[in-house]
Motif scaffolding. Structure first.
Motif, short mmCIF file in Angstrom:
data_model
loop_
_atom_site.label_atom_id
_atom_site.label_comp_id
_atom_site.label_asym_id
_atom_site.label_seq_id
_atom_site.Cartn_x
_atom_site.Cartn_y
_atom_site.Cartn_z
N VAL A 198 -6.41 3.22 5.58
CA VAL A 198 -5.41 2.63 5.03
C VAL A 198 -5.18 1.90 3.79
CG1 VAL A 198 -3.72 0.64 5.94
CG2 VAL A 198 -4.64 2.42 7.59
N ASN A 199 -6.40 1.06 3.43
CA ASN A 199 -6.50 0.55 2.22
C ASN A 199 -6.63 1.42 1.12
OD1 ASN A 199 -5.78 -2.21 3.10
ND2 ASN A 199 -7.87 -2.74 3.40
N LEU A 200 -7.28 2.51 1.25
CA LEU A 200 -7.64 3.67 0.38
C LEU A 200 -6.20 4.00 -0.15
CD1 LEU A 200 -9.86 4.90 -1.31
CD2 LEU A 200 -9.52 6.84 0.36
N HIS A 201 -5.43 4.56 0.90
CA HIS A 201 -3.91 4.88 0.34
C HIS A 201 -3.28 3.84 -0.10
CE1 HIS A 201 -0.20 6.93 0.77
NE2 HIS A 201 0.29 5.86 1.39
N ARG A 202 -3.08 2.75 0.28
CA ARG A 202 -2.57 1.59 -0.47
C ARG A 202 -2.73 1.32 -1.73
NH1 ARG A 202 0.38 -1.99 2.55
NH2 ARG A 202 0.17 -3.71 1.17
N ARG A 203 -4.02 1.57 -1.95
CA ARG A 203 -4.55 1.38 -3.56
C ARG A 203 -4.30 2.35 -4.33
NH1 ARG A 203 -9.52 -0.27 -0.84
NH2 ARG A 203 -9.88 -2.69 -1.01
N SER A 204 -4.13 3.56 -3.76
CA SER A 204 -3.80 4.78 -4.59
C SER A 204 -2.08 4.49 -4.83
CB SER A 204 -3.86 6.10 -3.75
OG SER A 204 -3.07 6.18 -2.70
N ASN A 249 5.05 1.53 7.64
CA ASN A 249 4.35 0.34 8.09
C ASN A 249 2.93 0.20 7.00
OD1 ASN A 249 5.94 -0.70 10.21
ND2 ASN A 249 4.95 0.54 11.59
N ILE A 250 2.46 1.53 7.04
CA ILE A 250 1.24 1.34 5.93
C ILE A 250 1.51 0.87 4.75
CG2 ILE A 250 -0.55 2.71 5.06
CD1 ILE A 250 -0.55 4.39 7.73
N GLU A 251 2.62 1.40 4.10
CA GLU A 251 2.83 0.87 2.77
C GLU A 251 3.72 -0.37 2.48
OE1 GLU A 251 4.91 4.64 1.33
OE2 GLU A 251 2.90 5.64 0.91
N GLY A 252 4.09 -1.08 3.74
CA GLY A 252 5.02 -1.93 3.78
C GLY A 252 4.68 -3.25 3.27
N ASN A 253 5.50 -4.32 3.13
CA ASN A 253 4.93 -5.50 2.59
C ASN A 253 4.30 -6.52 3.58
OD1 ASN A 253 4.84 -7.77 0.84
ND2 ASN A 253 7.17 -8.38 1.18
N PHE A 254 3.23 -6.26 3.83
CA PHE A 254 2.44 -6.70 4.90
C PHE A 254 1.18 -7.07 4.06
CE2 PHE A 254 4.53 -3.46 7.58
CZ PHE A 254 5.29 -4.54 8.24
N LYS A 255 0.44 -8.21 4.62
CA LYS A 255 -0.76 -8.85 4.13
C LYS A 255 -1.96 -8.59 4.90
CE LYS A 255 1.27 -10.46 0.59
NZ LYS A 255 1.25 -9.57 -0.70
#
Length: 177
Positions: A64-70, A149-155
């Protein structure tokens, strides 16, 4: 092939995105984070490397974080409270106490809020099947609602898994802010 199609149909039925004003459904399954990183329950998992031998939950967070960073987003931080709530939901689905899906999502949000503070927004992804962490995350990314959800404004995020008697894995990921 048949299982994959069944998984996608069931996942579509089960998606829920909870926020202050948004609820939607998508083709696949997804979860949500809550609170701020100042809480001691939040563990930072910014490792650039796959968890290699670590838990399935850490592997899901890695992908999930790999995608978010990409796409230029910050990494989600694993939260112990949210993981505990997610794991309980997975156990409930695996045991049949709760149907596969998002029934009771508001009570999970309330449980998280009681322990770590108010939740401004929450999302939840669920899935099941004999799947690798990468397969689960790829399926979620193939679904518009789960991707949101994965790309959402979540912390924060919490991830929990459970197996049923036949060995099927039930996955829950909660996202909050």
């Amino acid at each position: 092939m048949v299982f994959s199609r069944l998984f996608r149909i069931l996942a579509c039925i089960s998606l829920i995105i909870i926020s202050l004003s948004d609820t939607s459904c998508a083709k696949k399954t997804t979860p949500s984070p809550s609170a701020t990183t100042s809480h001691p329950e939040a563990r930072n998992n910014d490792s650039p490397l796959p968890p290699g031998g670590n838990s399935m939950e850490n592997s899901i967070l890695y992908y999930v974080n790999l995608h978010r960073r990409s796409i230029g987003l910050g990494a989600l931080q694993m939260n112990g409270v949210e993981s505990s709530v997610a794991a309980q939901h997975s156990r409930n689905m695996a045991s049949g106490r709760t149907q596969f899906g998002h029934d009771g999502a508001k009570s999970r949000e309330n449980a998280i809020s009681r322990q770590i503070g108010p939740v401004q927004s929450m999302g939840e992804n669920v899935a099941y099947g004999e799947r690798s962490a990468k397969e689960v995350v790829n399926d979620w990314l193939g679904s518009p609602g789960h991707r949101r959800n994965i790309e959402g404004n979540f912390k924060l995020t919490g991830i929990g898994l459970a197996r049923d008697r036949t060995g099927q894995i039930y996955f829950t990921q909660i996202f909050t802010r």
